[in-house]
Design an enzyme around this catalytic site. Structure first.
Site, PDB file in Angstrom:
ATOM      1  N   GLU A 152      -9.756 -35.310  -8.797  1.00  0.00           N
ATOM      2  CA  GLU A 152      -8.769 -35.644 -10.061  1.00  0.00           C
ATOM      3  C   GLU A 152      -8.571 -37.061 -10.168  1.00  0.00           C
ATOM      4  O   GLU A 152      -8.657 -37.904  -8.953  1.00  0.00           O
ATOM      5  CB  GLU A 152      -7.422 -34.886  -9.804  1.00  0.00           C
ATOM      6  CG  GLU A 152      -6.660 -35.293  -8.556  1.00  0.00           C
ATOM      7  CD  GLU A 152      -5.857 -36.537  -8.688  1.00  0.00           C
ATOM      8  OE1 GLU A 152      -5.185 -36.806  -7.650  1.00  0.00           O
ATOM      9  OE2 GLU A 152      -5.378 -37.278  -9.777  1.00  0.00           O
ATOM     10  N   LEU A 154      -6.435 -38.720 -12.092  1.00  0.00           N
ATOM     11  CA  LEU A 154      -5.156 -38.820 -12.946  1.00  0.00           C
ATOM     12  C   LEU A 154      -3.951 -39.798 -12.301  1.00  0.00           C
ATOM     13  O   LEU A 154      -4.014 -39.907 -11.113  1.00  0.00           O
ATOM     14  CB  LEU A 154      -4.177 -37.329 -12.930  1.00  0.00           C
ATOM     15  CG  LEU A 154      -5.438 -36.081 -13.606  1.00  0.00           C
ATOM     16  CD1 LEU A 154      -4.557 -34.940 -13.291  1.00  0.00           C
ATOM     17  CD2 LEU A 154      -5.942 -36.318 -14.949  1.00  0.00           C
ATOM     18  N   ARG A 155      -3.764 -40.720 -13.265  1.00  0.00           N
ATOM     19  CA  ARG A 155      -2.581 -41.606 -12.799  1.00  0.00           C
ATOM     20  C   ARG A 155      -1.320 -40.963 -13.362  1.00  0.00           C
ATOM     21  O   ARG A 155      -1.293 -40.637 -14.257  1.00  0.00           O
ATOM     22  CB  ARG A 155      -2.785 -43.169 -13.626  1.00  0.00           C
ATOM     23  CG  ARG A 155      -4.057 -43.990 -13.014  1.00  0.00           C
ATOM     24  CD  ARG A 155      -4.374 -45.006 -13.940  1.00  0.00           C
ATOM     25  NE  ARG A 155      -4.681 -44.275 -15.269  1.00  0.00           N
ATOM     26  CZ  ARG A 155      -4.718 -45.011 -16.608  1.00  0.00           C
ATOM     27  NH1 ARG A 155      -4.529 -46.518 -16.625  1.00  0.00           N
ATOM     28  NH2 ARG A 155      -5.135 -44.630 -17.699  1.00  0.00           N
ATOM     29  N   GLU A 156      -0.164 -41.321 -12.364  1.00  0.00           N
ATOM     30  CA  GLU A 156       1.027 -40.668 -12.823  1.00  0.00           C
ATOM     31  C   GLU A 156       1.566 -41.391 -14.022  1.00  0.00           C
ATOM     32  O   GLU A 156       1.314 -42.860 -14.070  1.00  0.00           O
ATOM     33  CB  GLU A 156       1.904 -40.645 -11.687  1.00  0.00           C
ATOM     34  CG  GLU A 156       1.701 -39.590 -10.566  1.00  0.00           C
ATOM     35  CD  GLU A 156       2.729 -39.594  -9.513  1.00  0.00           C
ATOM     36  OE1 GLU A 156       2.072 -39.562  -8.373  1.00  0.00           O
ATOM     37  OE2 GLU A 156       3.940 -39.746  -9.656  1.00  0.00           O
ATOM     38  N   PHE A 250      -6.226 -53.755 -13.694  1.00  0.00           N
ATOM     39  CA  PHE A 250      -5.819 -53.609 -12.008  1.00  0.00           C
ATOM     40  C   PHE A 250      -6.287 -54.602 -11.417  1.00  0.00           C
ATOM     41  O   PHE A 250      -6.701 -54.686 -10.452  1.00  0.00           O
ATOM     42  CB  PHE A 250      -6.797 -52.349 -11.606  1.00  0.00           C
ATOM     43  CG  PHE A 250      -6.290 -51.149 -11.239  1.00  0.00           C
ATOM     44  CD1 PHE A 250      -5.747 -50.349 -12.011  1.00  0.00           C
ATOM     45  CD2 PHE A 250      -6.012 -51.158  -9.762  1.00  0.00           C
ATOM     46  CE1 PHE A 250      -4.817 -49.307 -11.457  1.00  0.00           C
ATOM     47  CE2 PHE A 250      -5.131 -50.072  -9.270  1.00  0.00           C
ATOM     48  CZ  PHE A 250      -4.810 -48.933 -10.182  1.00  0.00           C
ATOM     49  N   ALA A 253      -0.966 -59.010  -9.627  1.00  0.00           N
ATOM     50  CA  ALA A 253      -0.289 -59.046  -8.220  1.00  0.00           C
ATOM     51  C   ALA A 253       1.319 -58.624  -8.464  1.00  0.00           C
ATOM     52  O   ALA A 253       1.879 -58.578  -9.387  1.00  0.00           O
ATOM     53  CB  ALA A 253      -0.215 -60.820  -7.974  1.00  0.00           C
ATOM     54  N   CYS A 261      -0.930 -41.636  -3.786  1.00  0.00           N
ATOM     55  CA  CYS A 261      -2.244 -41.649  -3.488  1.00  0.00           C
ATOM     56  C   CYS A 261      -2.799 -42.594  -2.820  1.00  0.00           C
ATOM     57  O   CYS A 261      -3.429 -42.519  -1.493  1.00  0.00           O
ATOM     58  CB  CYS A 261      -2.894 -41.604  -4.708  1.00  0.00           C
ATOM     59  SG  CYS A 261      -2.621 -40.039  -5.782  1.00  0.00           S
ATOM     60  N   LYS A 321       6.095 -46.710  -9.728  1.00  0.00           N
ATOM     61  CA  LYS A 321       5.328 -47.369 -10.769  1.00  0.00           C
ATOM     62  C   LYS A 321       6.087 -47.038 -12.154  1.00  0.00           C
ATOM     63  O   LYS A 321       6.982 -45.969 -12.017  1.00  0.00           O
ATOM     64  CB  LYS A 321       4.007 -46.928 -10.809  1.00  0.00           C
ATOM     65  CG  LYS A 321       3.836 -45.546 -11.285  1.00  0.00           C
ATOM     66  CD  LYS A 321       2.272 -45.541 -11.342  1.00  0.00           C
ATOM     67  CE  LYS A 321       1.846 -45.445 -12.761  1.00  0.00           C
ATOM     68  NZ  LYS A 321       0.611 -44.984 -13.073  1.00  0.00           N
TER      69      LYS A 321
HETATM   70  C1  UDX Z   1      -3.872 -43.558  -8.526  1.00  0.00           C
HETATM   71  C2  UDX Z   1      -5.452 -43.866  -9.322  1.00  0.00           C
HETATM   72  O1  UDX Z   1      -5.306 -44.826 -10.316  1.00  0.00           O
HETATM   73  C3  UDX Z   1      -5.808 -42.396  -9.842  1.00  0.00           C
HETATM   74  O2  UDX Z   1      -7.034 -42.551 -10.429  1.00  0.00           O
HETATM   75  C4  UDX Z   1      -5.765 -41.377  -8.591  1.00  0.00           C
HETATM   76  O3  UDX Z   1      -6.193 -40.278  -9.325  1.00  0.00           O
HETATM   77  C5  UDX Z   1      -4.398 -41.236  -8.235  1.00  0.00           C
HETATM   78  O4  UDX Z   1      -3.985 -42.618  -7.737  1.00  0.00           O
HETATM   79  P1  UDX Z   1      -1.296 -43.667  -9.642  1.00  0.00           P
HETATM   80  O5  UDX Z   1      -1.010 -43.868  -7.837  1.00  0.00           O
HETATM   81  O6  UDX Z   1      -0.706 -42.581 -10.191  1.00  0.00           O
HETATM   82  O7  UDX Z   1      -3.058 -43.154  -9.620  1.00  0.00           O
HETATM   83  O8  UDX Z   1      -1.083 -45.049 -10.339  1.00  0.00           O
HETATM   84  P2  UDX Z   1      -1.684 -46.262 -10.575  1.00  0.00           P
HETATM   85  O9  UDX Z   1      -1.302 -46.633 -11.792  1.00  0.00           O
HETATM   86  O10 UDX Z   1      -3.298 -46.259  -9.906  1.00  0.00           O
HETATM   87  O11 UDX Z   1      -0.897 -47.582  -9.632  1.00  0.00           O
HETATM   88  C6  UDX Z   1      -1.047 -47.276  -8.274  1.00  0.00           C
HETATM   89  C7  UDX Z   1      -0.277 -48.318  -7.724  1.00  0.00           C
HETATM   90  O12 UDX Z   1      -0.990 -49.507  -7.890  1.00  0.00           O
HETATM   91  C8  UDX Z   1       1.153 -48.487  -8.218  1.00  0.00           C
HETATM   92  O13 UDX Z   1       1.835 -48.527  -7.101  1.00  0.00           O
HETATM   93  C9  UDX Z   1       1.193 -49.599  -9.239  1.00  0.00           C
HETATM   94  O14 UDX Z   1       2.434 -50.181  -9.228  1.00  0.00           O
HETATM   95  C10 UDX Z   1       0.152 -50.502  -8.179  1.00  0.00           C
HETATM   96  N1  UDX Z   1      -0.570 -51.630  -9.228  1.00  0.00           N
HETATM   97  C11 UDX Z   1      -1.477 -51.028 -10.223  1.00  0.00           C
HETATM   98  C12 UDX Z   1      -0.602 -52.740  -8.924  1.00  0.00           C
HETATM   99  O15 UDX Z   1       0.169 -53.145  -8.123  1.00  0.00           O
HETATM  100  N2  UDX Z   1      -1.197 -53.542  -9.486  1.00  0.00           N
HETATM  101  C13 UDX Z   1      -2.074 -53.262 -10.555  1.00  0.00           C
HETATM  102  O16 UDX Z   1      -2.949 -54.119 -11.225  1.00  0.00           O
HETATM  103  C14 UDX Z   1      -2.109 -51.934 -10.830  1.00  0.00           C
END
Ligand code: UDX
Length: 438
Positions: A152, A154-156, A250, A253, A261, A321
């Site tokens: 998967e 999927l992002r939450e 992505f 900072a 995950c 998040k």
């Molecule tokens: C992640 C992956 O994106 C997804 O593809 C995988 O299936 C599951 O793990 P998720 O953990 O739900 O998804 O959220 P995501 O939006 O990826 O953010 C992950 C973490 O990184 C969060 O704590 C978010 O706050 C942080 N983040 C994200 C940053 O600190 N900076 C960014 O630019 C993006």
């Protein structure tokens, strides 16, 4: 129309069940948690995921989506069985596969016709073969089956969209015919479908998450250097992102990554490497930098406030998040625990993660909005970038606080504007960290 069964009705399994039924398939979702299934039958969701309850309700009403705790019922007409159970972090970072084992054993003992079994959960490389062995060992009499890996992505908070409009579907199997049949299920999504072997598919998942986590730790390391050299990391990321090889996504900072995950998957990948004699230096650095981010925010707060004893400190955002209530590995838990242990009164506000936060942070004084949070507070720490925080009335916040101190762990605000308002404002990597306003 295909008959699909999904084992595990959590963040991944429920979205997978709802989405496949929304594509016109007949889906039975199974969980061993009776309360969860009873609630789902009443339309009560076990998780906060925007748009999910509507999709579930629509498909239950259409007679395409069913919930059960019985494997016999779940497997009766199944052609495809997705294993979407949790694979939490186990000892020294290794993925805990007890729920995968339980599912595979019960499938083996219950199945009465050939099945295609699909690993949707994030599982260590080689788990597909392990699942195969478990099924062979537990079948009362041999029945044909194939195992396919379908990780998967999927992002939450955007899981429904991510399922319906994926960048790609990755399938891995030693049985290409089985992989092709699973590919058919994904054709309506109109996204590239990649078919490879089991181990490669499992590795693509880990490598993808590890790379995304690396991007975050990279920009956070750049943020630290920006603080020392007087550059603004938000502008640095913007300038970098025009390079198509880097991109703007992505690269924000902040307080660092949390969730169920990235922390687990980077550790699991590092563990897999180490037990096979490799030294994943980069993955270790990614984890180290991420862990430091939370300390960095606490150090900034301590620089400004000194002792935390008797202070009132508001945590703006609690979930790991935005657009979720998930508190797993949320930075707020590390920050809140430390502040509480050092004598501070810790207040918290989050649009979704109220009960979930209180369960893991019993000391938390929950409030109902950001303005209640800052009333008489000595500092506010921004930890989750919810949209509703982005246009707060800064003047009103400042006037409500006992001391106008803000540590912006998500760089939601502009240092100059906050300085204008009279805040002692610290972002992450927003210029010189000279202790006054940076
Ligand atoms: C992640 C992956 O994106 C997804 O593809 C995988 O299936 C599951 O793990 P998720 O953990 O739900 O998804 O959220 P995501 O939006 O990826 O953010 C992950 C973490 O990184 C969060 O704590 C978010 O706050 C942080 N983040 C994200 C940053 O600190 N900076 C960014 O630019 C993006």
């Amino acid at each position: 129309m295909k008959n699909i069964t999904v084992i595990g009705v959590g963040y991944v399994g429920l979205v997978t069940s709802a989405a496949f039924s929304d594509l016109g398939n007949c889906v039975t979702a199974l969980d061993i948690n009776e309360e969860r299934i009873t609630n789902l039958k009443k339309g009560i969701m076990p998780i906060f995921e925007p748009g999910l309850s509507e999709v579930v309700e629509r498909n239950v009403r259409a007679g395409r989506l069913f919930f059960t705790t019985s494997y016999a019922e779940a497997l009766k007409d199944a052609e495809f069985v997705f294993i979407a159970v949790g694979t939490p972090e186990g000892v020294d970072g290794e993925a805990d596969l007890q729920y995968v084992r339980m599912a595979a054993e019960t499938i083996a003992k219950t199945m009465d016709h050939p099945l295609i079994i699909i690993n949707k959960s994030t599982v260590p490389v080689g788990t597909g073969d392990w699942v195969s062995d478990i099924i062979h060992e537990n079948q009362p009499h041999p029945l044909e089956f194939s195992v396919v890996s379908c990780p998967e992505f999927l992002r939450e908070g955007s899981a429904i969209t991510d399922f319906m409009t994926p960048d790609r579907t990755v399938l891995g199997s030693e049985d290409t015919n089985a992989a092709e049949r699973v590919a058919q299920l994904h054709l309506p999504l109109r996204a590239p479908i990649m078919v490879t072997d089991l181990r490669t598919a499992e590795m693509i998942k880990y490598a993808s998450n590890a790379f995304l986590a690396t991007r975050i730790s990279f920009i956070n390391e750049i943020a630290h250097i920006c603080e020392a050299l007087g550059a603004d990391v938000k502008e640095v990321a913007r300038g970098m992102g025009y390079d198509k090889r880097i991109g703007h996504h992505f690269l924000e900072a902040g307080i660092g990554y949390g969730g169920s995950c990235f922390p687990k998957d980077v550790k699991a990948l590092s563990h897999m490497a180490q037990i096979h004699g490799k030294h994943p230096q980069l993955l270790h650095a990614v984890m180290e930098i991420n862990d430091y981010q939370r300390r960095h925010v606490l150090l900034k707060l301590h620089d400004v406030l000194g002792d935390f004893k008797g202070r009132i400190i508001g945590l703006l955002g609690l979930a790991f998040k935005q657009n979720t209530d998930d508190m797993r590995e949320a930075p707020s838990t590390t920050i809140g625990d430390y502040l509480s242990e050092h004598g501070a009164t810790v207040r918290g506000y989050d649009p979704a993660a109220r009960d979930a936060a209180k369960r893991v942070m019993p000391y938390l004084e929950l409030v109902n909005n950001p303005y209640e949070l800052v009333k008489g507070a000595d500092a506010v720490v921004v930890l989750t970038p919810w949209n509703e925080f982005k246009q707060l009335d800064g003047q009103r916040v400042k006037e409500a606080m006992r001391t106008p101190v803000m540590i912006d762990g998500r760089n939601l605000y502009e240092p100059a504007a906050m300085r204008e308002l009279g805040f002692v404002y610290h972002g992450i990597g927003r210029g010189y960290n000279t202790g006054d306003n940076s």
